[in-house]
Motif scaffolding. Structure first.
Motif, PDB file in Angstrom:
ATOM      1  N   PHE A 284       0.830  -1.204   0.000  1.00  0.00           N
ATOM      2  CA  PHE A 284       0.000   0.000   0.000  1.00  0.00           C
ATOM      3  C   PHE A 284       0.867   1.257   0.000  1.00  0.00           C
ATOM      4  N   SER A 287       2.135   1.740  -3.387  1.00  0.00           N
ATOM      5  CA  SER A 287       1.126   2.324  -4.276  1.00  0.00           C
ATOM      6  C   SER A 287       0.991   3.828  -4.043  1.00  0.00           C
ATOM      7  N   PRO A 293      -2.846   4.513  -5.246  1.00  0.00           N
ATOM      8  CA  PRO A 293      -3.457   3.740  -4.146  1.00  0.00           C
ATOM      9  C   PRO A 293      -4.846   3.236  -4.494  1.00  0.00           C
ATOM     10  N   LEU A 297      -5.990  -0.743  -4.522  1.00  0.00           N
ATOM     11  CA  LEU A 297      -7.093  -1.278  -3.724  1.00  0.00           C
ATOM     12  C   LEU A 297      -8.164  -1.913  -4.607  1.00  0.00           C
TER      13      LEU A 297
END
Length: 452
Positions: A284, A287, A293, A297
């Motif tokens: 994460f 990202s 991000p 996700l």
């Protein structure tokens, strides 16, 4: 049923990880119950090979349990040895998702193929590319690499072309396999031997760098003067964006390894647990660094449920293998194996004992015994014998196992490589047998030197 399957498949590894810090009996019982449900659900969904292997491990485990008069209290932890591996497989899609949305594999291939003029140059660049990708993508690097680099090889035809691809693909993948923090066999050995991941990986990276150069140089007389049929490469400008992404990818690998080492030092629960803890936060943050991000996700949301539902094969294999390992460790059979290996260790010279272990590991895998199960058993038995030389033991087990994934007809890796090349498994094994034997001999010599 789909949601129930996903919840059960995810619940028992999660509870297992949590219970690593509390060690509550009630959690162990809950893990055992959920693992049994997972086995029942997996039985009908798993492919025949995994069902058969799981049934064999469960049958032998139960036989040992009853014959050895093993205490019933051990059942609550019977599946524990391999649950960490299952948990690791559940979080593995996170790293695949970040590589996919960052298109690091595409950038790496485009950068490495910039202004390549001969097959010899392509061999060297392709070897580096496969090696780097194998560290993070593991087995998934094989078909992607074969497709990306294979389409450039038009000067060779038939078996010559297949053998060219086989050489750089299988050997570079094998070298990357030894230093991969996402390979189950490697993690089982590191956890079972209590070896230092940084030292072991550093040694393997040095070995791999030297052997990659040797392999590249050895191909010089065969391919140096064979040009690639892509003259437009001369006019293509330097791929700056691809170069930047390649550097990012290499830095990410280094940062990830250092992060795993730090978390493992803090938690002191093993490499597998450290990776399970760190993988999602690391991906994460990665990202966020590349400013994607939301895409990360979304990719996880679309891929992870399907990946979790498809865990039936691995649940069937690893839960039954964990049960088998637990029962072996609790039975007199472990004492017999331990006595055999200890006596040979004291009787044989170190180099001969290492060769004996290598031969035994090869023999058992060629008889169809799962490599991961053997590594878990060998690590637990040999760790006391190699006290003070844990890193050498890890190098021995990982180094001997690497050729086995290339020339073992029971290995999934061997079959995937042969399938990608569209050759018979026996042909692929014949092409790589000489390399495998030389590599094992080299690993045994290195382990011998480390133990002096």
């Amino acid at each position: 049923m789909k949601i129930t399957r996903i919840l059960i498949y995810a619940a028992f590894p999660l509870i297992y990880v949590i219970n690593m810090f509390f060690d509550l009996k009630i959690f162990n019982i809950l893990i055992f119950i959920l693992a049994c449900f997972a086995l029942i659900l997996s039985f009908s969904k798993a492919r025949r090979f995994y069902t058969l292997m799981g049934a064999i491990f469960l049958f032998i485990g139960l036989l040992l349990f009853f014959v050895s008069d093993t205490p019933s209290g051990i059942l609550s932890e019977a599946f524990h040895p391999m649950i960490g591996v299952i948990g690791f497989l559940l979080v593995l899609p996170f790293i695949q998702a970040i590589i996919r949305i960052g298109t690091y594999d595409v950038s790496l291939y485009q950068f490495l193929q910039h202004r390549v003029k001969t097959l010899h140059e392509l061999y060297g660049r392709a070897s580096i590319g496969v090696y780097i990708l194998s560290i993070f993508l593991a087995i998934a690097a094989i078909p992607v690499s074969a497709q990306s680099f294979g389409k450039r090889i038009t000067a060779l035809k038939g078996e010559a072309r297949k053998r060219f691809i086989s050489n750089f693909l299988s050997r570079s993948y094998g070298f990357g396999w030894t230093s991969s923090p996402v390979e189950m066999a490697v993690l089982i050995v590191l956890d079972g031997t209590n070896a230092n991941i940084l030292i072991v990986f550093s040694i393997f990276m040095v070995i791999s760098a030297v052997l990659l150069f040797v392999e590249w140089y050895a191909q010089k007389r065969h391919y140096q003067h064979i040009p690639l049929e892509n003259s437009e490469e001369e006019t293509v400008s330097f791929p700056k964006d691809d170069f930047v992404k390649t550097i990012q990818f290499i830095v990410a690998i280094v940062v990830f390894l250092l992060s795993v080492l730090l978390v493992n030092t803090i938690l002191d629960k093993g490499i597998v647990i450290a990776i399970i803890f760190i993988l999602f936060p690391f991906c994460f943050l990665w990202s966020l660094f590349i400013r994607k991000p939301k895409e990360f996700l979304q990719e996880v949301r679309s891929v992870w449920p399907q990946s979790a539902e498809n865990m039936s094969d691995f649940n069937m294999l690893f839960l039954s293998a964990g049960f088998f390992v637990t029962m072996v460790q609790a039975s007199p059979l472990l004492d017999l194996l331990n006595e055999l290996l200890v006596s040979q260790f004291h009787y044989l010279p170190i180099i001969v004992f290492c060769l004996f272990i290598s031969l035994l590991l090869w023999l058992l895998t060629y008889l169809g015994v799962q490599l991961l199960v053997l590594l878990a058993l060998f690590a637990s038995i040999l760790q006391p014998i190699f006290a003070g030389h844990e890193n050498a033991l890890a190098i021995l087990l990982i180094g001997v196992s690497m050729p086995l994934i290339l020339i073992n007809p029971f290995s999934v890796n061997t079959n995937i490589l042969a399938s990608v090349l569209r050759v018979h498994v026996a042909t692929f094994i014949r092409w790589n047998l000489g390399f495998a034997l030389r590599y094992i001999l080299l690993i045994n010599i290195i382990v011998f030197l480390l133990m002096l």
